[in-house]
Scaffold this active site. Sequence first.
Site, PDB file in Angstrom:
ATOM      1  N   SER A   1       0.802  -1.228   0.000  1.00 19.71           N
ATOM      2  CA  SER A   1       0.000   0.000   0.000  1.00 19.71           C
ATOM      3  C   SER A   1       0.836   1.280   0.000  1.00 19.71           C
ATOM      4  CB  SER A   1      -0.938   0.015   1.210  1.00 19.71           C
ATOM      5  OG  SER A   1      -0.217   0.067   2.417  1.00 19.71           O
TER       6      SER A   1
ATOM      7  N   LYS B   1      -6.625   4.128   8.444  1.00 24.81           N
ATOM      8  CA  LYS B   1      -5.682   5.069   7.843  1.00 24.81           C
ATOM      9  C   LYS B   1      -6.234   6.491   7.849  1.00 24.81           C
ATOM     10  CE  LYS B   1      -3.430   1.576   4.980  1.00 24.81           C
ATOM     11  NZ  LYS B   1      -3.133   1.080   3.629  1.00 24.81           N
TER      12      LYS B   1
END
Length: 700
Positions: A606, A649
């Site tokens: 990611s 996140k």
Amino acid sequence: MKIEDSMELPVILVASGVLLPGATNNYVVIAYKVSPDKVYEVGTIAYVEKLFGWTFNSTVHYSLDVVGLHRANIDKLSLPTCVVSKIVDSPGAKLLAQNNSSSKNISHEILNLIDEHDYATLADLCVSQMKILGFMQLLEFLGTREPEKRIDLCVKWMVVPASQKPQSKQRKVPNAKNQVEQLEEKLNGIEFTEEISDRVFSELHRLKNMNSQQSEYNVLLNWLELVAALPWNTSTVDDIEISKARTILAESHEAMDDVKQRVLEHLVVCKMNNSVNGMILCFSGPPGIGKTSIAKAIAQSMGRKFQRVSLGGIRDESDIRGHRRTYVAAMPGRIIEALKHCKTNNPVFLLDEVDKLYSGNQGSPSAALLELLDPEQNSTFHDHYLNMPFDVSKIMFIATANDIERLEPALKDRLEIIEMSGYSLKEKVKICENHLLSRQLSKHCIIEEYTMEAGVRQLERNVGAICRHVALRLAEALNSDPGADVLPDVELPIKINEADIHRILKIKHMKRVKIVEKMRPLPPGVCFGLSVTTNGGKVMPIEASKSKGTGKIVTTGHLGKVLNESILVAKGWLGANAERFGLKAFEENDIHVHLPAGSINKDGPSAGTGLACALVSLATGVPLRSDAAVTGEISLTGHVLPIGGVKEKVLAAQREGLRRVVLPKSNEEEYMKIDGDIRQEMDVVLADTVEEVIGAMMEK
């Protein structure tokens, strides 16, 4: 070997715990200790049929199967041998020395002895079957030479009323007898299957005919007590009302609407099928977010008992399946032991921390769970100690894990993973007001500066510290001397302001430097990425620098293989598109990529968009936005691919004061599940290509 009238043989001391192997021609003398420093004058010459040896805790142990042959006077004892002289006046010592628990053909043997007028041997046989006699009484009988006296003792012990029978100084035998009778009564009240019933009552019959001094007696007794304590037919009646379940979940947990919805769907299916067979729920997420408490709420919603089985750190398969009864200190596995304590065969079982099982020399605990969690097999779950099938198919199993990637594939395939994310600041405030504060007040009659977590455990500890401070002030006021000149100044209600909180929690204050503030303003080549750990989301700075060289790449920061490959993909995309975007290539420069916090392992795909942004910023000399963070996997052709942990996140960026987050377009569905207040506060950009990501992250 012929048994002589006098001979020297190896000796075994009974009741002392000392075993001396090494018998000559398979013959030994059994000597009986009557005190720590005294051995009884009469022993038994015995033939060794079998010798077993094993090692436990680095110590060698032995077990002998012997057949008693003759009474013998112990003339001289000098370990490990002794000199004995055979007593030949009665051949019946064999029956006593064997301490035989078998009653097979006893009646036939008695009739033969009566016909042969061998009353001395008949007395030996009868005394060997008397379960109420103590150790010293048996020694007295063994040492009696005259057959007439042995017959008199036998008759005396047979006709004395039970209330007047001599008691053993070492053990209260009638209590043991009553214990077996109570055990038999319990077993008679249980409806076993025919196969299990035959096995159980066969073992019970063997226990009845066994002398309580035998080592196997307590082993068999403990096994039968476990069988009697298990809930073979005891179940609680399910009371699944969806409206009630919805209310319980709403009152016990804030937010987590998608998790609550999935739980309600599962309960509806259970009610319609009248069974809990099917997929096993597994709640996955950071510590302290309510995985255990939501499992308790499920049990409460169903009207079932709740039982937690902690699996963290288990390395031995026997912890799940139990040990075989032949082992020293054998015990059942955690599943059977938990069923024994909850006293119902259909509880809600929480298998806590299934991701922290480890394989070792003692087998794989994860593999042992496969049978337990398989609906096709768990109706006949086999515990090694119980050694009989037990139906665990009525149990509702719920598992919890912090990191599902650590689960073995076969075990993961049996679980339906429900991911639970961390809480936002607003959700933590609601949890504190509605749950933590009332709980701590009942016990002891902040959030941003003192906690940094996805869950609320540390928050609850801090609330508890404040409540204890208030309780101490009240106690000092109430317990002060009424005649004192100065009483503690306490005004009700006691108010706690911001200064009080800093003073109370000064030791716990997290004097952490926000890395975002530390690194601003960002130089070219630096980007804020986002990652997910077992403790929730985290902002992950990415730094890139260049120097004269040949185009090689150096990486530091304890990076994993996937993350290193992401760096190569980002550099490959930049090289392929440098001319199209007017970028400077790195053929004449070496690139150094570093991710701070070098002691922490970092891996995953990611960070691809963050790496691409950092390299583009380095190539153009243009800094990136210092209030933005990015996450997403990239392909070599420049597409942005979906990632996991979207909510964690976004919350991490919010905590660090960032206001823009660039996410993959493919994660739009996960983003829309985030609380509306957070979506309004944060500027979230959904990108489908690397070009769109760079456009959203550049200052200019």
